[in-house]
Design a protein around this motif. Structure first.
Motif, short mmCIF file in Angstrom:
data_model
loop_
_atom_site.label_atom_id
_atom_site.label_comp_id
_atom_site.label_asym_id
_atom_site.label_seq_id
_atom_site.Cartn_x
_atom_site.Cartn_y
_atom_site.Cartn_z
N PHE A 141 0.84 -1.20 0.00
CA PHE A 141 0.00 0.00 0.00
C PHE A 141 0.87 1.26 0.00
CE2 PHE A 141 -3.61 -2.54 2.06
CZ PHE A 141 -4.30 -2.63 0.85
N PHE A 142 1.96 1.21 0.76
CA PHE A 142 2.89 2.34 0.78
C PHE A 142 3.55 2.52 -0.59
CE2 PHE A 142 7.28 3.87 1.57
CZ PHE A 142 6.97 5.12 2.07
N TYR A 143 3.83 1.42 -1.25
CA TYR A 143 4.46 1.45 -2.58
C TYR A 143 3.56 2.12 -3.62
CZ TYR A 143 6.03 -0.64 -7.02
OH TYR A 143 6.43 -0.85 -8.30
N LEU A 144 2.24 2.06 -3.41
CA LEU A 144 1.31 2.69 -4.35
C LEU A 144 1.56 4.19 -4.48
CD1 LEU A 144 -2.08 0.95 -3.44
CD2 LEU A 144 -0.63 0.51 -5.42
N GLN A 145 2.10 4.80 -3.43
CA GLN A 145 2.39 6.23 -3.48
C GLN A 145 3.38 6.54 -4.60
OE1 GLN A 145 1.11 8.82 -1.27
NE2 GLN A 145 1.93 9.90 -3.02
N PHE A 146 4.37 5.71 -4.75
CA PHE A 146 5.40 5.95 -5.78
C PHE A 146 4.88 5.59 -7.17
CE2 PHE A 146 7.45 4.83 -1.75
CZ PHE A 146 8.16 6.00 -1.52
N ILE A 147 4.04 4.57 -7.24
CA ILE A 147 3.42 4.23 -8.52
C ILE A 147 2.57 5.38 -9.03
CG2 ILE A 147 1.72 2.73 -9.62
CD1 ILE A 147 2.69 0.43 -7.99
N SER A 148 1.83 6.00 -8.12
CA SER A 148 0.90 7.06 -8.52
C SER A 148 1.64 8.26 -9.12
CB SER A 148 0.07 7.51 -7.31
OG SER A 148 0.89 8.14 -6.32
N VAL A 149 2.75 8.65 -8.51
CA VAL A 149 3.50 9.80 -9.01
C VAL A 149 4.22 9.46 -10.31
CG1 VAL A 149 5.38 11.41 -8.50
CG2 VAL A 149 3.77 10.76 -6.70
N ASN A 150 4.85 8.30 -10.33
CA ASN A 150 5.61 7.91 -11.52
C ASN A 150 4.70 7.74 -12.74
OD1 ASN A 150 8.13 6.72 -12.86
ND2 ASN A 150 6.66 5.06 -13.09
N GLY A 151 3.51 7.21 -12.53
CA GLY A 151 2.61 6.99 -13.66
C GLY A 151 2.22 8.28 -14.37
N ILE A 152 1.92 9.32 -13.60
CA ILE A 152 1.56 10.60 -14.20
C ILE A 152 2.77 11.24 -14.88
CG2 ILE A 152 0.59 12.88 -13.78
CD1 ILE A 152 -1.38 10.63 -13.31
N ALA A 153 3.93 11.15 -14.23
CA ALA A 153 5.14 11.74 -14.81
C ALA A 153 5.51 11.06 -16.12
CB ALA A 153 6.30 11.65 -13.81
N GLU A 154 5.41 9.74 -16.16
CA GLU A 154 5.71 9.03 -17.40
C GLU A 154 4.67 9.33 -18.48
OE1 GLU A 154 6.26 4.86 -16.63
OE2 GLU A 154 8.41 5.14 -16.30
N GLY A 155 3.43 9.55 -18.08
CA GLY A 155 2.41 9.92 -19.05
C GLY A 155 2.74 11.23 -19.74
N TYR A 156 3.20 12.21 -18.97
CA TYR A 156 3.62 13.50 -19.54
C TYR A 156 4.81 13.29 -20.47
CZ TYR A 156 4.38 18.60 -19.45
OH TYR A 156 4.50 19.93 -19.78
N PHE A 157 5.78 12.52 -19.99
CA PHE A 157 6.98 12.25 -20.79
C PHE A 157 6.61 11.60 -22.13
CE2 PHE A 157 10.26 9.30 -22.18
CZ PHE A 157 11.40 10.10 -22.21
N ASN A 158 5.80 10.57 -22.09
CA ASN A 158 5.45 9.85 -23.31
C ASN A 158 4.64 10.70 -24.27
OD1 ASN A 158 6.71 7.41 -22.55
ND2 ASN A 158 4.94 6.81 -21.33
N ALA A 159 3.92 11.69 -23.75
CA ALA A 159 3.09 12.53 -24.61
C ALA A 159 3.92 13.53 -25.42
CB ALA A 159 2.05 13.28 -23.77
#
Length: 266
Positions: free
Chosen positions: A158-176
């Motif tokens: 559950f604690f690890y989800l915090q890092f997944i949440s931030v990285n997912g949005i950042a990678e979405g911006y990068f890929n766009a």
């Protein structure tokens, strides 16, 4: 075979859209653009495969059967939250970034809002989930899995989800917005991180069990999120004034201390 399938699809797509095989190939040899893009596709597919299955390799090398089962159970439970909550938010964010490519200030505002929202949802899991993890596992899966250490691993997940949440949005911006050169640079970076991830996870899993794998995953997400944040800051600085550093951008994108202390109080 899946790696080469991606490359083959890319080559066929390029040749079909460029007027046929005869235009994409000269004297029977693929031109440099086709080779480069196909190579990028293969490299990214290989890294996605290793990152997706790296946990299995580490578990097989360093953990016993009970520990492997406990880790898989905890991961599958937390994966439901990531799959049904964060994946949808990340997909919508990527679509928004793609539509707003010509409006960088709007992209930046969207990034901050999406990251903050995703992070706040993750904090709910991070702070509330561990309080009920033991009871949940005992009721749903029985005392044998409780004794196997699933509640502790689930709390870390559950604690690890915090890092997944931030990285997912950042990678979405990068890929766009990333160019092919930027994608290759990121692929090389993730390859290096992957090597350290596999080594760190294997060594420390022998010492601390499956919990070390979750911590290795968290470090992996942190490195990738920081890389993407630096790229975003540099990209935005060329389009807007005043520019923000990656640290300032991430600081604005995470929830306020007031929200954090509210979660702690709960």
């Amino acid at each position: 075979m899946i790696f080469f399938r991606h490359a083959l699809v890319l080559v066929v797509g390029l040749t079909s859209t460029s007027g046929g095989v005869s235009e994409a190939f000269s004297i029977g040899i693929p031109n440099s653009e086709v080779i480069r893009l196909a190579f990028d596709a293969v490299v990214q597919s290989v890294m996605k495969f290793v990152l997706g299955n790296g946990e299995g390799f580490i578990l097989l090398l360093s953990c016993d059967e009970t520990s492997r089962g406990a880790f898989k159970l905890a991961s599958n439970i937390s994966f439901l939250a990531a799959r049904f909550v964060f994946d949808r938010l990340q997909e919508q964010s990527f679509a928004a970034f793609s539509r707003l490519q010509n409006d960088v200030p709007a992209m930046e505002r969207t990034f901050i809002l999406a990251t903050k929202t995703s992070s706040m949802i993750a904090m709910l899991f991070s702070f509330i989930g561990p309080a009920y993890a033991r009871l949940f596992v005992k009721i749903m899966y029985g005392p044998q899995w409780e004794a196997a250490g699933v509640p502790g691993l689930l709390s870390l997940s559950f604690f690890y989800l915090q890092f997944i949440s931030v990285n997912g949005i950042a990678e979405g911006y990068f890929n766009a917005v990333a160019t092919s050169k930027a994608v290759r640079g990121y692929s090389m970076f993730t390859f290096i991180v992957m090597i350290f991830y596999m080594g760190f996870g294997t060594v420390f899993a022998v010492w601390d069990g499956p919990a070390a794998i979750i911590l290795a995953n968290a470090l992996n997400m942190i490195f990738r999120a920081v890389y993407c944040a630096r790229f975003i800051a540099r990209f935005n600085s060329k389009k807007t004034k005043p520019s923000r550093t990656a640290l300032v951008l991430l600081k604005e994108a995470i929830p306020t201390p007031g929200f954090f202390f509210t979660m702690v109080a709960l």
